[in-house]
Scaffold this motif. Sequence first.
Motif, PDB file in Angstrom:
ATOM      1  N   ASP A  90       0.824  -1.206   0.000  1.00 52.48           N
ATOM      2  CA  ASP A  90       0.000   0.000   0.000  1.00 52.48           C
ATOM      3  C   ASP A  90       0.864   1.265   0.000  1.00 52.48           C
ATOM      4  N   VAL A  91       1.801   1.288  -0.938  1.00 52.41           N
ATOM      5  CA  VAL A  91       2.729   2.411  -1.084  1.00 52.41           C
ATOM      6  C   VAL A  91       2.586   2.973  -2.497  1.00 52.41           C
ATOM      7  N   GLU A  92       2.717   4.271  -2.634  1.00 50.48           N
ATOM      8  CA  GLU A  92       2.613   4.913  -3.937  1.00 50.48           C
ATOM      9  C   GLU A  92       3.681   4.357  -4.890  1.00 50.48           C
ATOM     10  N   LEU A  93       3.289   4.128  -6.134  1.00 50.57           N
ATOM     11  CA  LEU A  93       4.202   3.541  -7.118  1.00 50.57           C
ATOM     12  C   LEU A  93       5.441   4.407  -7.317  1.00 50.57           C
ATOM     13  N   ALA A  94       5.294   5.720  -7.339  1.00 51.80           N
ATOM     14  CA  ALA A  94       6.446   6.610  -7.516  1.00 51.80           C
ATOM     15  C   ALA A  94       7.443   6.446  -6.376  1.00 51.80           C
ATOM     16  N   THR A  95       6.939   6.150  -5.187  1.00 53.31           N
ATOM     17  CA  THR A  95       7.802   5.913  -4.033  1.00 53.31           C
ATOM     18  C   THR A  95       8.603   4.641  -4.227  1.00 53.31           C
ATOM     19  N   VAL A  96       7.919   3.588  -4.681  1.00 50.76           N
ATOM     20  CA  VAL A  96       8.585   2.304  -4.914  1.00 50.76           C
ATOM     21  C   VAL A  96       9.665   2.456  -5.976  1.00 50.76           C
TER      22      VAL A  96
END
Length: 275
Positions: free
Chosen positions: A92-98
Amino acid sequence: MKTIKFRSNGQEVRTLQQMLVKLGYKITVSEYFDEETDAAVKDFQRKNNLVADGIVGPKTWAKFESKENNSGDLNKKLLSEQDLNDFAKQYDVELATVKAVNEVESRGSGFLNDGRPKILFEGHVFWRQLVKLNLSPESALNEENKDILYKKWSSDFYLGGTGEYERLEKAAAISLESGFKEAAYASASWGAFQIMGYHFKSLGYPSVDDFVTKMYEHEREHLGAFGRYLEKNNLIRHLKSKNWASFARGYNGPLYAKNKYDVKLEKAYLRFQNS
């Protein structure tokens, strides 16, 4: 031309000899062998993650028989956009963060050109792992292995690339006593995210061998181990809140600011967010 001696001229060995000849080796048959004369086969075994407990073992035989390429198709072992999407959904983390974390922390590909996962062997960790297993590093230490067994951290002996595998195998071969090989493999950091082998148990792997086997398979396994590590150490929350400094401190240690990991993470995040 390199020369290899064999202990027998059985059918299995003869076929292996023929394959080695095609690779440019001069083959002789001998009753005896030593470390120098069987070095080429052992090097092949090492590069292909094979059991080096004899000149011709079943895994080595199968590798030659199938004529597999040492490196294989590296592109098939690299992360895809879908892998990153799956990771983002799982935690449940933003894709840009990943994508930002993957770019900054993975330091490029998780594999060497020959298909083996990137590693860094730590001699001071090897010392601690032996102590943990009630094995004596002092009694094993000598002039021959002081580059892979030492009490305090040092970067003086790093070789990088394939040289780290030479150091790893040298450590694993110090003694046939139970525990030395396991301690050696637990003392290297593995893959794209350089997860230390000794974390295997806390990350849910049944053994260090199982962990290492997974690291050979795909960068997806590297990302999976990374996710387990972040979850185990309660670092996912910092990614969700975009607290780059806290995340970098938790993952990279107190010197994170010196290397500007938090700054690099934020810059990468903003770039991916706007792309």
